[in-house]
Enzyme design. Structure first.
Site, mmCIF file in Angstrom:
data_model
loop_
_atom_site.group_PDB
_atom_site.id
_atom_site.type_symbol
_atom_site.label_atom_id
_atom_site.label_comp_id
_atom_site.label_asym_id
_atom_site.label_seq_id
_atom_site.Cartn_x
_atom_site.Cartn_y
_atom_site.Cartn_z
ATOM 1 N N CYS A 2 29.984 -13.000 -14.338
ATOM 2 C CA CYS A 2 29.910 -12.350 -13.019
ATOM 3 C C CYS A 2 29.510 -13.335 -11.923
ATOM 4 O O CYS A 2 28.807 -14.309 -12.174
ATOM 5 C CB CYS A 2 28.862 -11.254 -13.042
ATOM 6 S SG CYS A 2 29.218 -9.976 -14.210
ATOM 7 N N ARG A 27 34.498 -18.806 -13.381
ATOM 8 C CA ARG A 27 33.536 -18.276 -14.348
ATOM 9 C C ARG A 27 34.135 -17.157 -15.193
ATOM 10 O O ARG A 27 33.552 -16.764 -16.194
ATOM 11 C CB ARG A 27 32.291 -17.754 -13.611
ATOM 12 C CG ARG A 27 31.598 -18.824 -12.787
ATOM 13 C CD ARG A 27 30.614 -18.209 -11.829
ATOM 14 N NE ARG A 27 29.483 -17.630 -12.533
ATOM 15 C CZ ARG A 27 28.388 -18.301 -12.861
ATOM 16 N NH1 ARG A 27 28.286 -19.562 -12.530
ATOM 17 N NH2 ARG A 27 27.404 -17.711 -13.488
ATOM 18 N N TRP A 73 32.330 -9.144 -14.788
ATOM 19 C CA TRP A 73 32.754 -9.260 -16.185
ATOM 20 C C TRP A 73 32.111 -8.065 -16.872
ATOM 21 O O TRP A 73 30.896 -7.993 -16.974
ATOM 22 C CB TRP A 73 32.263 -10.584 -16.771
ATOM 23 C CG TRP A 73 32.692 -10.807 -18.182
ATOM 24 C CD1 TRP A 73 32.137 -10.267 -19.308
ATOM 25 C CD2 TRP A 73 33.762 -11.624 -18.628
ATOM 26 N NE1 TRP A 73 32.802 -10.697 -20.408
ATOM 27 C CE2 TRP A 73 33.799 -11.537 -20.032
ATOM 28 C CE3 TRP A 73 34.699 -12.428 -17.981
ATOM 29 C CZ2 TRP A 73 34.744 -12.231 -20.799
ATOM 30 C CZ3 TRP A 73 35.617 -13.109 -18.754
ATOM 31 C CH2 TRP A 73 35.640 -13.011 -20.139
ATOM 32 N N ASN A 99 24.139 -9.119 -10.991
ATOM 33 C CA ASN A 99 24.436 -9.835 -12.238
ATOM 34 C C ASN A 99 23.277 -9.569 -13.182
ATOM 35 O O ASN A 99 22.127 -9.536 -12.741
ATOM 36 C CB ASN A 99 24.504 -11.349 -12.007
ATOM 37 C CG ASN A 99 25.775 -11.777 -11.320
ATOM 38 O OD1 ASN A 99 26.647 -10.958 -11.043
ATOM 39 N ND2 ASN A 99 25.878 -13.063 -11.047
ATOM 40 N N GLY A 100 23.560 -9.475 -14.463
ATOM 41 C CA GLY A 100 22.491 -9.250 -15.427
ATOM 42 C C GLY A 100 22.676 -7.907 -16.105
ATOM 43 O O GLY A 100 23.711 -7.254 -15.953
ATOM 44 N N GLU A 486 29.864 -34.258 -32.738
ATOM 45 C CA GLU A 486 30.319 -33.792 -31.434
ATOM 46 C C GLU A 486 31.849 -33.640 -31.433
ATOM 47 O O GLU A 486 32.392 -32.691 -30.864
ATOM 48 C CB GLU A 486 29.834 -34.758 -30.345
ATOM 49 C CG GLU A 486 30.443 -34.581 -28.968
ATOM 50 C CD GLU A 486 30.226 -33.205 -28.348
ATOM 51 O OE1 GLU A 486 29.440 -32.405 -28.871
ATOM 52 O OE2 GLU A 486 30.900 -32.936 -27.335
ATOM 53 N N LYS A 490 33.851 -30.216 -30.672
ATOM 54 C CA LYS A 490 34.807 -30.093 -29.564
ATOM 55 C C LYS A 490 36.117 -29.530 -30.082
ATOM 56 O O LYS A 490 36.731 -28.669 -29.455
ATOM 57 C CB LYS A 490 35.004 -31.480 -28.945
ATOM 58 C CG LYS A 490 35.220 -31.505 -27.491
ATOM 59 C CD LYS A 490 34.001 -31.596 -26.614
ATOM 60 C CE LYS A 490 33.048 -30.447 -26.741
ATOM 61 N NZ LYS A 490 31.784 -30.694 -26.088
ATOM 62 N N GLU A 493 35.782 -25.793 -30.949
ATOM 63 C CA GLU A 493 35.529 -24.988 -29.764
ATOM 64 C C GLU A 493 36.800 -24.712 -28.956
ATOM 65 O O GLU A 493 37.047 -23.582 -28.538
ATOM 66 C CB GLU A 493 34.533 -25.781 -28.924
ATOM 67 C CG GLU A 493 33.942 -25.121 -27.767
ATOM 68 C CD GLU A 493 32.868 -26.016 -27.117
ATOM 69 O OE1 GLU A 493 32.081 -25.479 -26.372
ATOM 70 O OE2 GLU A 493 32.827 -27.240 -27.363
ATOM 71 N N HIS A 509 29.274 -37.032 -52.470
ATOM 72 C CA HIS A 509 28.356 -36.048 -53.073
ATOM 73 C C HIS A 509 28.926 -34.635 -53.023
ATOM 74 O O HIS A 509 28.192 -33.672 -53.210
ATOM 75 C CB HIS A 509 26.998 -36.111 -52.372
ATOM 76 C CG HIS A 509 26.303 -37.424 -52.553
ATOM 77 N ND1 HIS A 509 25.803 -37.843 -53.765
ATOM 78 C CD2 HIS A 509 26.066 -38.437 -51.688
ATOM 79 C CE1 HIS A 509 25.267 -39.055 -53.628
ATOM 80 N NE2 HIS A 509 25.427 -39.436 -52.360
ATOM 81 N N LYS A 606 29.892 -20.426 -20.717
ATOM 82 C CA LYS A 606 29.398 -21.736 -20.285
ATOM 83 C C LYS A 606 27.891 -21.856 -20.481
ATOM 84 O O LYS A 606 27.407 -22.885 -20.910
ATOM 85 C CB LYS A 606 29.773 -21.983 -18.814
ATOM 86 C CG LYS A 606 29.416 -23.357 -18.303
ATOM 87 C CD LYS A 606 30.171 -24.459 -19.040
ATOM 88 C CE LYS A 606 29.774 -25.850 -18.610
ATOM 89 N NZ LYS A 606 30.085 -26.847 -19.659
HETATM 90 C C1 AGP Z 1 29.552 -27.672 -25.578
HETATM 91 O O1 AGP Z 1 30.876 -28.035 -25.592
HETATM 92 C C2 AGP Z 1 29.281 -26.277 -25.840
HETATM 93 N N1 AGP Z 1 29.986 -25.390 -25.018
HETATM 94 C C3 AGP Z 1 27.869 -25.866 -26.121
HETATM 95 O O2 AGP Z 1 27.569 -26.360 -27.404
HETATM 96 C C4 AGP Z 1 26.763 -26.325 -25.145
HETATM 97 O O3 AGP Z 1 26.613 -27.709 -25.210
HETATM 98 C C5 AGP Z 1 25.458 -25.601 -25.509
HETATM 99 O O4 AGP Z 1 25.631 -24.213 -25.397
HETATM 100 C C6 AGP Z 1 24.289 -26.050 -24.684
HETATM 101 O O5 AGP Z 1 24.495 -25.792 -23.331
HETATM 102 P P1 AGP Z 1 23.558 -26.434 -22.227
HETATM 103 O O6 AGP Z 1 23.798 -27.917 -22.281
HETATM 104 O O7 AGP Z 1 24.020 -25.824 -20.952
HETATM 105 O O8 AGP Z 1 22.161 -26.100 -22.585
#
Ligand code: AGP
Length: 668
Positions: A2, A27, A73, A99-100, A486, A490, A493, A509, A606
């Site tokens: 939102c 967003r 949203w 929002n919330g 990482e 990625k 995700e 192992h 996000k």
């Molecule tokens: C990263 O690609 C992710 N979307 C996720 O792991 C993110 O890094 C995590 O939720 C932490 O977010 P922040 O850095 O805003 O705390």
């Protein structure tokens, strides 16, 4: 999720609101609406469609000096026009955007119905509009009416209220959901995200949790929502936002993830600017308020973050051990906060977060502070909850990161930790010559990243070759290990391809049993003292028929793997930052090949600011009438106590914690 925008001042509010809402589109939302006051009447326009539909519907015939807007949203009730914000009371006096999540919405709605109020939507927010309207009949001011209504509300909110009888002001309030006031000349803006106002002003004031403000065209005042007087009013001194309107636009790119990958050299230059000290071969991190003696007394460094921020923390831990020879490790903040950790006063804890709003990390910081831990933040978003809670630390200067997948923020986290490690090293045994080598290595990184990015077509071709794989391994050793983790994260995700990261030596192992021709492995090969071992890992995998994509700074011959992606050779300690870039591009291009919604992967948000317990959202902000979260700013202001674990346990039932739910993750 939102978005909120509000305007009061000399311009026509409608175009400002529409432009603000357009900037918040990134967003994600399912409906939109706005309300303005024209000729002493509230005019509300809503759509279950896009902001462009709203633009087509809105009456722009005469000027409106004040208004509020929202992108929604859906959380309570379907995404339709009736449930879209703003919501109003029956008379059309009060309009609210919110929002919330109001957790006692059911009770509040029932109480209103018992009093004969006819609710037209399924939302929690509508109850607020009716309650504020009822209070407004008795209260001396709109501010007072909002404050009184909020006494009955449990849950999280960032909200803006418009009152036909007080057309010269907007009242805003914040509890767990961001609200920022933008200060202009004879005009004021409010928003849930600076994205909505950077086009108009760079001067902003972030509201604290549990704080409200009355905003007029020429001034505003803040005050605590809780009128007991235990808490001081927040500051009204604006800070200058770094972001530019263009940061929120795609420009020539199709998605923000690719845009942000390409912004990394520039973002990194920003993070390094003014922080490298050639004379003493060290780093200057102004936000870390510790002198040489205090820095020397740190016995351990522990990084806490979630997801990519945690992997960046792992990179940081290695750097601290290598450069400063201080024991260091990283732990997911989401684990730390639940396990009653032993908090050591001689350990420096570093809370790592792009958004600065991640609930798990925020709770870990509060637990640390309650136990007397020494914690600093490494945060990208200025004014965010974690930055304020930590009170000191370093900003990442990555610029706004919009794609759900973190790319440039992670790079700046790792670079910032390299500077922290350098600083800690140089008050200990790291020689000036070694410090100089790291300073030069850091300076070279942005240019080297540009070289890696120039190889994108080749990486895209590799991604297309392997995009049909159902599973992939990401293998790394020591410096390559957090990079591999990482990389796997990625890929999962954004492409939804199952990926697992393994430490190279662990393959034998168990996981080696999974290697076959349909299980490609991405092997991270830094040009370090373990090169022979890395090469032998590749050979072991290939001997079992497993395809290998080698990502390397070691100039490996093409025959050694099924695909070799090279990066320039950097200082060995800093190479993870370079080796990570091809993995971002690989994930991006696999996802693009598979036609994924790259910027908004399914089930993810996000910033993860809530969690679910047996299907309910755990509130943060208030519990049983008490505050659970205690905001602090850099001056240590902010009073309420932090939560005890026992208190949280009343609300969290670990056995039944479900998921950090994406669609609810940044509620609104
Ligand atoms: C990263 O690609 C992710 N979307 C996720 O792991 C993110 O890094 C995590 O939720 C932490 O977010 P922040 O850095 O805003 O705390």
């Amino acid at each position: 999720m939102c978005g909120i925008v509000g305007y009061i001042g000399r311009r026509d509010a409608v175009p400002v609101l529409l432009e603000g809402l357009r900037s918040l589109e990134y967003r994600g939302y399912d409906s939109a609406g706005l309300a303005v006051i024209r000729r002493n009447r509230l005019q509300v326009t809503k759509t279950a469609g896009r902001v462009s539909d709203l633009r087509d519907r809105v009456d722009g015939r005469s000027r409106a000096p004040v208004g509020i807007g929202h992108t929604r949203w859906a959380t309570h009730g379907e995404p339709n026009e009736v449930n879209a914000h703003p919501h109003t009371d029956a008379e059309g006096r009060i309009a609210v955007v919110h929002n919330g999540i109001i957790e006692n919405a059911e009770q509040l709605r029932d109480a209103l119905t018992d009093r004969g109020v006819k609710l037209v939507s399924d939302t929690d927010t509508e109850a607020l509009a009716h309650m504020i309207a009822a209070e407004a009949e008795r209260a001396a001011s709109l501010e007072e009416a909002v404050r009184r209504a909020l006494r009955h509300v449990e849950g999280t909110y960032g909200l803006v209220v418009l009152d036909v009888r007080h057309p010269g002001e907007l009242v805003v309030a914040r509890n767990g959901s961001p609200i920022v006031v933008g200060v202009g000349e004879a005009e004021m803006f409010v928003a849930s995200d600076v994205a909505a106002l950077v086009r108009y002003t760079k001067q902003v004031v972030y509201l604290e949790d549990a704080e409200m403000a009355t905003v007029r065209a020429t001034d505003f005042r803040t005050l605590p929502i809780d009128e007991s007087g235990r808490r001081a009013a927040g500051s009204t001194v604006p800070t200058t936002v770094e972001a530019e309107a263009g940061d929120y636009e795609l420009g020539p790119y199709q998605d923000f993830m690719r845009k942000e990958i390409h912004e990394q050299p520039e973002a990194l230059r920003r993070a390094l600017r003014g922080r490298l000290d050639d004379r003493f071969a060290t780093a200057r991190l102004g936000g870390i308020d510790l002198d040489a003696r205090q820095l020397r007394s740190i016995r351990q460094v522990k990084f806490l973050g979630c997801g990519s921020a945690y992997y960046a923390g792992q990179m940081g831990a290695l750097l601290v051990e290598e450069l400063a020879r201080i024991p260091s490790d990283a732990e997911p903040a989401s684990e730390f906060r639940y396990r009653n950790p032993v908090v050591d006063p001689d350990t420096l804890y570093v809370a790592v977060s792009q958004s600065g709003e991640t609930l798990d990390t925020l709770m870990a910081v509060q637990e640390l502070k309650r136990k007397g831990g020494q914690v600093i933040g490494a945060v990208n978003v200025v004014g965010s909850a974690i930055g304020r809670e930590c009170g000191s630390g370093v900003f990442l200067h990555a610029g706004p990161e919009i794609a759900v997948a973190s790319t440039k923020a992670l790079t700046n986290m790792a670079a910032t930790f390299a500077m922290l490690a350098l600083l800690l090293g140089r008050v200990r045994d790291l020689s000036a010559a070694a410090g100089q080598r790291i300073v030069a290595g850091l300076r070279a990184l942005p240019g080297q990243m540009e070289e890696v990015l120039a190889a994108e077509p080749k990486i895209a071709e590799v991604a297309r070759r392997f995009a049909a794989a159902e599973h992939m391994f990401f293998i790394g050793r020591v410096r390559g290990w957090p990079v591999a983790r990482e990389g796997a994260q990625k890929l999962k995700e954004v492409s939804y391809v199952h990926a697992e990261a393994y430490q190279a030596a662990e393959l034998k192992h168990g996981p080696l049993a999974l290697i076959n021709s349909s299980m490609p492995s991405v092997v991270v090969v830094p040009a370090d003292e373990l090169l022979g071992k890395h090469v032998s890992t590749i050979e072991q995998i290939r001997a079992r028929g497993g395809p290998v994509i080698a990502v390397t700074s070691a100039g490996l011959p093409p025959s050694l793997a099924d695909a070799v992606i090279g990066v320039p050779r950097g200082e060995p300690e800093l190479e993870p930052l370079l080796l990570n870039i091809p993995l971002q591009l690989l994930a991006y291009h696999v996802a693009a090949t598979l036609g994924r919604d790259i910027d908004k992967p399914r089930n993810l948000a996000k910033s993860v600011t809530v969690e679910l317990v047996q299907g309910q959202q755990v509130r943060f902000g208030r519990a049983a009438g008490k505050r659970l979260l205690a905001p602090h700013d850099f001056a240590g202001r902010g009073a309420a106590r932090a939560p005890a674990l026992g208190e949280l346990a009343d609300h969290l039932q670990p056995a039944s914690v479900l998921v950090l739910a994406a669609c609810l993750a940044e509620p609104g």
